[in-house]
Enzyme design. Structure first.
Site, short mmCIF file in Angstrom:
data_model
loop_
_atom_site.label_atom_id
_atom_site.label_comp_id
_atom_site.label_asym_id
_atom_site.label_seq_id
_atom_site.Cartn_x
_atom_site.Cartn_y
_atom_site.Cartn_z
N HIS A 120 0.85 -1.18 0.00
CA HIS A 120 0.00 0.00 0.00
C HIS A 120 0.88 1.23 0.00
CE1 HIS A 120 -4.00 -1.66 0.21
NE2 HIS A 120 -3.64 -2.49 1.17
N ASP A 150 0.19 6.92 -3.97
CA ASP A 150 -0.81 6.45 -4.92
C ASP A 150 -1.09 7.44 -6.03
OD1 ASP A 150 -1.17 4.07 -3.62
OD2 ASP A 150 -3.13 4.54 -2.77
#
Length: 373
Positions: A120, A150
């Site tokens: 992540h 991200d």
């Protein structure tokens, strides 16, 4: 453009391209992509259309390849090797469409020791050194939500890569290619200036000790009397001079360049900010070049006078949301459609993309565990 449904940076990249005018067809799978958010509120699916295809059925891959044959771009965010196992990898798609740009969005990239591992945002920005810079000295690193890895290091680098590859594919001798957009690569690239400063001796490799990471008393945030915060960015001398004058303590402060007294300077500034509310300080610094701004919440931001005047946020289908960016003088982006509902546009896409209309469209099933991303 075809988007194989996923979560996080892939959908945001596709949304960005859709905001700028791309016809994005999102291939959703029965059960959804994994987060379980109500599709009506999933703003990263705005300006898209959705078809529902189960890639694990007999004709699933063939239906995606039919789309890829007609597309300029396809993006996917599976772990390395998954698209190949499903029959929609780069080889199959480029065989059908040699000018296709095939964008791949992953955290670790398509190769390397961690390529097949789960991950992540926090892990990606950790190993690149970016996370180590954020926060206060002596405390754990602060987490910038998932914006840095991200979306900045992932989504936007995928968009850049796709557009560059698309430009090449459209040249007379151009061809399609694969764009490997790894969040670790993009995030590392974002730290280029910091590495340059460190190499030149102008940046210490530790948190809270530098000009831009909270080490400086005139570049940071300060609490106000009502428990809110003001952000200060008075780096240049002329802006600093205006800042301390408006703060009302210019004559009481130690010299700005006396690094040994920065703690004293910081405490004096902090104490002064605690004497008024955020609203009062906003009024004090309004119209100045002191480089001071109120720290607003997400719900407060759309009402800021500057953002409101520019239309930085927009309302569409009952949802307040960031407007498309950047801006163009001839071909402006816009929010044209609400978030796509899975499978809702199958017939429309079949007509517009000259695909066969199937007698019975697949229907969404209850959410199941995410297996492929």
């Amino acid at each position: 453009m075809v988007e194989l449904a996923g979560i996080g940076p892939g959908p945001f990249a596709a949304m960005t391209l859709a905001d700028l005018g791309a016809d994005v067809v999102r291939v959703d799978r029965p059960g959804g992509a994994g987060l379980g958010i109500d599709p009506a509120y999933d703003l990263t699916n705005r300006n898209k259309r959705s078809v529902l295809i189960d890639l694990k059925t007999e004709d699933g891959a063939a239906r995606v390849l039919d789309l890829a044959e007609r597309a300029d771009v396809l993006i996917e965010g599976y772990r390395p090797g998954v698209a190949e196992r499903l029959g929609v990898g780069p080889r199959e798609c480029l065989d059908r469409n040699p000018r296709l740009v095939y964008g791949r969005m992953t955290g670790w990239g398509q190769d390397g020791p961690l390529a097949e591992r789960a991950g992540h945002d926090i892990g990606y920005i950790a190993v690149t050194g970016a996370l180590s810079m954020i926060g206060t000295a002596g405390e754990p690193p602060a987490l910038p939500a998932n914006l840095l890895g991200d979306y900045a290091g992932g989504s936007l680098y995928l968009v850049i890569g796709v557009l560059a590859a698309l430009q090449h594919a459209r040249t007379p001798d151009g061809a399609g290619q694969v764009v490997d957009a790894a969040i670790v690569d993009g995030t590392a690239h974002l730290t280029t200036m910091i590495h340059a400063m460190m190499g030149a001796g102008g940046w210490q490799d530790r948190r809270g000790a530098n000009l831009l990471d909270g080490g400086s008393p005139f570049y940071g945030s300060y609490e106000t009397a009502d428990g809110e915060y003001m952000a200060v960015g008075a780096l240049e001398q002329r802006f600093y001079n205006e800042f301390v004058e408006l703060l009302g303590i210019a004559e009481e402060l130690p010299p700005r360049k006396d690094f040994g007294r920065w703690d004293e300077l910081r405490e004096a500034v902090a104490a002064r900010f605690r004497t008024k509310t955020r609203q009062e300080w906003t009024a004090v610094f309004e119209g100045s070049d002191a480089c001071v701004a109120p720290v607003l919440s997400l719900r407060e931001a759309p009402a800021h006078p500057h953002l409101a005047a520019r239309g930085t946020f927009t309302d569409h289908a009952g949802l307040t949301q960031p407007a498309p960016a950047p801006r163009f003088s001839v071909t402006p982006g816009s929010v044209r459609r609400p978030p796509a509902r899975p499978g809702a546009d199958t017939a429309e896409v079949a007509r517009d993309w000259d695909l066969p209309v199937r007698a019975k469209a697949e229907r969404a099933e209850p959410e199941r565990a995410k297996e492929d991303s």
